[in-house]
Design a protein around this motif. Structure first.
Motif, short mmCIF file in Angstrom:
data_model
loop_
_atom_site.label_atom_id
_atom_site.label_comp_id
_atom_site.label_asym_id
_atom_site.label_seq_id
_atom_site.Cartn_x
_atom_site.Cartn_y
_atom_site.Cartn_z
N MET A 1 0.82 -1.17 0.00
CA MET A 1 0.00 0.00 0.00
C MET A 1 0.88 1.24 0.00
N ARG A 2 0.40 2.25 -0.71
CA ARG A 2 1.08 3.54 -0.74
C ARG A 2 0.10 4.62 -0.31
N VAL A 3 0.60 5.61 0.41
CA VAL A 3 -0.24 6.70 0.92
C VAL A 3 0.33 8.01 0.39
N TYR A 4 -0.52 8.78 -0.27
CA TYR A 4 -0.09 10.05 -0.86
C TYR A 4 -0.94 11.20 -0.33
N ASN A 5 -0.29 12.33 -0.15
CA ASN A 5 -0.93 13.55 0.34
C ASN A 5 -1.34 14.41 -0.85
N ASN A 6 -2.61 14.79 -0.90
CA ASN A 6 -3.11 15.72 -1.93
C ASN A 6 -3.87 16.83 -1.21
N SER A 7 -3.24 17.34 -0.14
CA SER A 7 -3.88 18.37 0.67
C SER A 7 -2.91 19.52 0.91
N THR A 8 -3.38 20.50 1.65
CA THR A 8 -2.53 21.63 2.04
C THR A 8 -1.95 21.40 3.43
N ILE A 9 -2.13 20.21 3.99
CA ILE A 9 -1.68 19.88 5.35
C ILE A 9 -0.35 19.14 5.27
N THR A 10 0.71 19.78 5.72
CA THR A 10 2.04 19.17 5.70
C THR A 10 2.06 17.93 6.59
N GLY A 11 2.63 16.84 6.06
CA GLY A 11 2.78 15.62 6.84
C GLY A 11 1.54 14.75 6.93
N LEU A 12 0.50 15.07 6.18
CA LEU A 12 -0.75 14.30 6.29
C LEU A 12 -0.58 12.86 5.81
N ALA A 13 0.22 12.63 4.78
CA ALA A 13 0.43 11.25 4.31
C ALA A 13 1.11 10.42 5.38
N SER A 14 2.07 10.99 6.08
CA SER A 14 2.77 10.29 7.14
C SER A 14 1.82 9.97 8.30
N LYS A 15 0.99 10.94 8.68
CA LYS A 15 0.01 10.71 9.74
C LYS A 15 -0.96 9.60 9.34
N ALA A 16 -1.46 9.68 8.11
CA ALA A 16 -2.39 8.66 7.63
C ALA A 16 -1.72 7.29 7.57
N ALA A 17 -0.47 7.25 7.12
CA ALA A 17 0.27 5.98 7.05
C ALA A 17 0.41 5.36 8.44
N ASP A 18 0.67 6.19 9.45
CA ASP A 18 0.77 5.68 10.82
C ASP A 18 -0.56 5.06 11.26
N GLU A 19 -1.67 5.71 10.92
CA GLU A 19 -2.98 5.18 11.29
C GLU A 19 -3.30 3.90 10.52
N VAL A 20 -2.90 3.86 9.26
CA VAL A 20 -3.11 2.65 8.45
C VAL A 20 -2.33 1.49 9.05
N ARG A 21 -1.07 1.73 9.42
CA ARG A 21 -0.26 0.68 10.05
C ARG A 21 -0.87 0.23 11.38
N ALA A 22 -1.37 1.18 12.16
CA ALA A 22 -1.97 0.85 13.45
C ALA A 22 -3.21 -0.03 13.30
N ASN A 23 -3.81 0.00 12.11
CA ASN A 23 -4.98 -0.83 11.84
C ASN A 23 -4.62 -2.12 11.09
N GLY A 24 -3.31 -2.44 11.02
CA GLY A 24 -2.90 -3.74 10.52
C GLY A 24 -2.44 -3.83 9.08
N TRP A 25 -2.38 -2.73 8.37
CA TRP A 25 -1.92 -2.76 6.99
C TRP A 25 -0.46 -2.34 6.91
N GLY A 26 0.24 -2.86 5.94
CA GLY A 26 1.61 -2.44 5.68
C GLY A 26 1.61 -1.26 4.72
N VAL A 27 2.54 -0.35 4.92
CA VAL A 27 2.68 0.81 4.03
C VAL A 27 4.09 0.78 3.45
N ALA A 28 4.17 0.72 2.12
CA ALA A 28 5.45 0.64 1.44
C ALA A 28 6.03 2.01 1.13
#
Length: 95
Positions: A1-28
């Motif tokens: 899985m890949r997580v990309y930011n398409n917002s004006t919020i710096t670091g949102l992809a990283s925050k989302a990736a952390d939440e995705v990992r916390a729910n059991g998915w791997g983020v490449a």
């Protein structure tokens, strides 16, 4: 899985990736998606693959849309793609 930011919020992809990992998915990979404006946080999959079920499950957890890949990401490497936007709310706190 890949997580990309398409917002004006710096670091949102990283925050989302952390939440995705916390729910059991791997983020490449995380990064920015600058190929256009995505209207709402969406999980994308390649139709006819096992990605569809995974994308639907993740979208349910994240309260996001789920859609088949569009032309701009059609040829990206295999795997589910999450593109987060300004409306990203994250995973349900009930889990």
């Amino acid at each position: 899985m890949r997580v990309y930011n398409n917002s004006t919020i710096t670091g949102l992809a990283s925050k989302a990736a952390d939440e995705v990992r916390a729910n059991g998915w791997g983020v490449a990979e995380t990064g920015n998606y600058s190929g256009g404006t995505i209207p709402t946080t969406t999980v994308y999959f390649r139709p006819g693959t096992e990605e569809e079920a995974a994308a639907k499950e993740l979208a349910s957890v994240l309260r996001a849309r789920v859609e088949p890949r569009f032309d701009g990401i059609q040829s990206a490497a295999a795997g589910v793609i999450l593109i987060v936007t300004n409306d990203y709310q994250g995973a349900s706190k009930n889990k």
